[in-house]
Design a protein around this motif. Structure first.
Motif, short mmCIF file in Angstrom:
data_model
loop_
_atom_site.label_atom_id
_atom_site.label_comp_id
_atom_site.label_asym_id
_atom_site.label_seq_id
_atom_site.Cartn_x
_atom_site.Cartn_y
_atom_site.Cartn_z
N LYS A 436 0.85 -1.20 0.00
CA LYS A 436 0.00 0.00 0.00
C LYS A 436 0.89 1.24 0.00
O LYS A 436 1.20 1.80 1.06
N PRO A 437 1.30 1.71 -1.18
CA PRO A 437 2.25 2.83 -1.27
C PRO A 437 1.73 4.14 -0.70
O PRO A 437 2.52 5.04 -0.39
N ASN A 438 0.40 4.27 -0.56
CA ASN A 438 -0.15 5.53 -0.06
C ASN A 438 -0.39 5.55 1.45
O ASN A 438 -1.06 6.43 1.97
N LEU A 439 0.15 4.57 2.15
CA LEU A 439 -0.01 4.55 3.62
C LEU A 439 0.62 5.78 4.24
O LEU A 439 1.75 6.16 3.89
N GLY A 466 18.45 5.40 0.06
CA GLY A 466 17.98 5.19 -1.31
C GLY A 466 16.99 4.07 -1.48
O GLY A 466 16.61 3.74 -2.62
N ARG A 467 16.53 3.45 -0.40
CA ARG A 467 15.57 2.35 -0.51
C ARG A 467 14.14 2.83 -0.63
O ARG A 467 13.24 2.06 -0.96
N LEU A 468 13.91 4.12 -0.36
CA LEU A 468 12.54 4.65 -0.37
C LEU A 468 12.53 6.03 -1.00
O LEU A 468 13.41 6.87 -0.72
N LYS A 469 11.56 6.27 -1.87
CA LYS A 469 11.40 7.59 -2.49
C LYS A 469 9.97 8.08 -2.30
O LYS A 469 9.04 7.27 -2.30
N ARG A 470 9.85 9.40 -2.16
CA ARG A 470 8.52 10.00 -2.07
C ARG A 470 8.16 10.55 -3.44
O ARG A 470 8.87 11.41 -3.99
N GLN A 480 7.52 5.07 -3.02
CA GLN A 480 8.04 4.09 -3.97
C GLN A 480 9.20 3.35 -3.33
O GLN A 480 10.19 3.95 -2.89
N VAL A 481 9.07 2.01 -3.25
CA VAL A 481 10.13 1.18 -2.69
C VAL A 481 11.11 0.86 -3.81
O VAL A 481 10.72 0.37 -4.88
#
Length: 485
Positions: A436-439, A466-470, A480-481
Motif C-alpha cells: 500500500k504505497p499511499n499509507l 535510497g531504498r525509499l522515495k517520495r 516508492q520502494v
C-alpha cells in the motif's frame, strides 16, 4: 536442553528419572504411563528416539511434529491425563538424528492415565491403582511435600474477596475467550483450579493454603500466615534505610499488581519490536521476576520476600525449598516446581509461561533492557535473583520512552530501544509500503506499534539510503520502494 546434557542422560541410562522410548514412527502407547509415573514420583525425562540399549535410533523427521502435537494435546486431555498437566517437549538433534525430550516435573497432585495411577521406580512404571496402601502413601507424600496443599477445613467461601473472581475470569478470558472458568460459579472455579482438597490424614475437606493466598481477604491471610509479607524497597540515596517502600500483605494476585506498579514507578520503560509488535521490555522482564518471586516461594517460612531496587541492580529474595545449591546455569538446568498449583493458576491468567521458561525469558529480555548484562540466579534456602540495570531510576532517566514523552526525546528513544530489532522494523515498513504505497505515517504507526516520530525516523533513514522515495507531495503523494540490486 543442550546436546551435551542429553548425551549425559543417555549415557546414564534408564532409572527412576529417565525413560527411553524408540518412538521412531509415533508416540508409544505406554508413553503416558511414564509421564504419569514421573508426575507422581519425583519427575524425570522421557526421551523419544533412544532404545533400551541406549542406542540413538531417532524419530522420523516426518513424524516429529505429529508426536509433539500428540504429547501436548494428550497432556491437556483429562481422559488421557487427569488432572491435565502442561508439558513442553523439545527437539534435540544428535548426529543428524532427531530426538524428542519431554521434561516432566514432579507434580503436587496425584495423576491418572486412562483411569490408572502409575508410580515409578528403578524398574520403570508400575500400576498401583488397586493397591490402596500405596495410593494412600502417594497422596500423603504429595501433601507433605507441598505446603500449598495444606487443608484449612474452617476457611469458607466468605473468607475470599469476591472482586478477585471477576478479575481472574477477565484475565483468563484474555488468554482464552472460551475459558471454562467463565461458565463456572466461584466455588466451581476454586475446585476446578485444584484449590479444594481432602486431607488424606484426617479425611477432612477444605480450601487449601493456595486458595487462601490467591483469593483470601487480608484478615483471612493474616489469620493463616501471621508472618506473611513482601517488602518492596527503593534504596538509591538513603542506603541506611530506604527512599520508598511498599509493605505488601495482601493476596498474591493483588501483590503481583502492586509489585509491578512499584517497578513501573521507579524504573524507566524501554521498548522494542518483537514479531512486528511494540513491546515494553521493562514490563515483560519484571513480569518474569515478580512471577518467580510469588510462584516459587515457600510461604510457610516466616522469611519475608523482598524486591529491592538499588542504584545499578534489582534484587529479589524469597525462602525456598532448594533442590540444589549455588548458581544456576540458565543453559543447563532442570526446573522444579515449588508451588505447582499456584504456578498453573498464574499460567491460566497469563502471568507466567511454562515451567522453566522464566530463567530463559529473563536472560533474553535483560539483553534488551540492559545490553551486555547477565542475570544471576542462586539456589539455596533463600533463592536470590540479581538483575543488573543501568544507573539511575525513572526520576533521572535520560531516555524518554513512553508515548507521552517529549517530542525532543522520541527519536533518541527509538534509536536506543530498537537497536537489536531495527532490521525487522525496517523490513516491516518496506513490506507495508510495497503493498500500500499511499499509507500515511499515522497508519504505519498503527500497524507496527511505534510512535509517529519512530516511523518518521526509520523513513528518513530509508530515504537517505535510497531504498525509499517520495513521489508527489506530502498530501496526495505515495511511497516508492526501490528494490535493492
Amino acid at each position: 536442553m543442550t546436546e551435551t546434557r542429553l548425551r549425559d542422560l543417555i549415557t546414564q541410562g534408564e532409572g527412576t528419572q529417565v525413560e527411553f522410548k524408540a518412538a521412531s514412527i509415533g508416540l508409544n502407547k505406554d508413553a503416558f504411563d511414564s509421564i504419569c509415573g514421573f508426575l507422581n514420583r519425583s519427575g524425570g525425562y522421557l526421551i523419544l528416539g533412544v532404545n533400551d540399549d541406549k542406542m540413538i535410533t531417532g524419530v522420523q523427521e516426518s513424524q516429529v511434529q505429529n508426536i509433539l502435537d500428540n504429547i501436548i494435546t494428550s497432556a491437556n486431555n483429562p481422559e488421557r491425563l487427569n488432572p491435565p498437566y502442561y508439558l513442553s517437549p523439545e527437539v534435540v538433534e544428535i548426529k543428524g538424528k532427531k530426538l524428542i525430550v519431554v521434561y516432566v516435573p514432579e507434580s503436587s497432585q496425584v495423576h491418572t492415565t486412562r483411569g490408572k495411577i502409575f508410580d515409578r521406580n528403578q524398574d520403570g512404571d508400575f500400576n498401583i491403582t488397586k493397591n490402596s496402601d500405596l495410593v494412600a502413601q502417594l497422596y500423603l507424600s504429595k501433601q507433605n511435600s507441598y505446603s500449598e496443599n495444606q487443608v484449612f477445613p474452617f476457611v469458607q467461601i466468605s473468607d475470599f474477596k469476591p472482586s478477585l473472581f471477576d478479575k481472574v475470569r477477565n484475565l483468563a478470558r484474555s488468554q482464552q475467550p472460551t475459558h471454562p472458568w467463565l461458565e463456572m460459579d466461584n466455588e466451581e472455579l476454586l475446585r476446578s483450579a485444584g484449590l479444594f482438597k481432602r486431607d488424606m490424614k484426617t479425611g477432612k475437606e477444605g480450601y487449601t493454603l493456595a486458595a487462601v493466598l490467591l483469593f483470601g481477604t487480608d484478615i483471612c491471610i493474616q489469620s493463616v500466615l501471621p508472618h506473611y509479607k513482601t517488602d518492596a524497597i527503593l534504596r538509591i540515596a538513603n542506603l541506611d534505610r530506604y527512599d520508598d517502600r511498599d509493605d505488601v500483605r495482601t493476596n498474591i494476585i493483588e501483590s503481583y499488581e502492586r509489585l509491578m506498579a512499584f517497578i513501573a514507578k521507579h524504573l524507566p520503560e524501554k521498548f522494542t519490536i518483537i514479531n512486528g509488535q511494540r513491546v515494553n521490555v521493562r514490563d515483560h522482564l519484571f513480569r518474569e521476576i515478580i512471577g518467580n518471586l510469588l510462584v516459587h516461594r515457600e510461604y510457610t517460612n516466616p522469611f519475608p520476600a523482598k524486591l529491592i531496587i538499588e542504584k545499578n541492580q534489582v534484587r529479589t529474595e524469597n525462602w525456598n525449598k532448594p533442590h540444589g545449591s549455588g548458581a544456576i546455569d540458565p543453559a543447563n538446568f532442570s526446573p522444579y516446581p515449588k508451588n505447582p498449583i499456584i504456578a498453573k493458576f498464574f499460567k491460566e491468567i497469563g502471568w507466567v509461561d511454562e515451567l522453566g521458561s522464566g530463567v530463559r525469558n529473563t536472560c533474553r529480555l535483560l539483553k534488551l533492557y540492559t545490553p551486555g548484562a547477565v542475570p544471576t540466579f542462586t539456589e539455596g534456602d533463600v533463592f536470590k535473583i540479581v538483575i543488573p540495570v543501568e544507573d539511575g531510576t525513572i526520576e533521572d532517566a535520560s531516555i524518554i520512552s513512553s508515548e507521552e514523552g517529549s517530542e525532543e526525546g522520541s527519536e533518541e528513544t527509538v534509536e536506543e530501544t530498537v537497536e537489536e530489532t531495527v532490521e525487522e522494523t525496517v523490513e516491516e515498513i518496506i513490506r507495508l509500503l510495497k503493498n500500500k504505497p499511499n499509507l500515511t505515517v499515522k497508519k504505519l504507526s498503527e500497524h507496527i506499534g511505534l510512535t509517529r516520530r519512530g516511523i518518521e525516523y526509520h523513513i528518513a533513514k530509508l530515504r537517505k539510503s535510497g531504498r525509499l522515495k517520495r513521489i508527489g507531495p506530502n498530501k496526495g503523494g505515495y511511497w516508492q520502494v526501490v528494490d535493492e540490486q
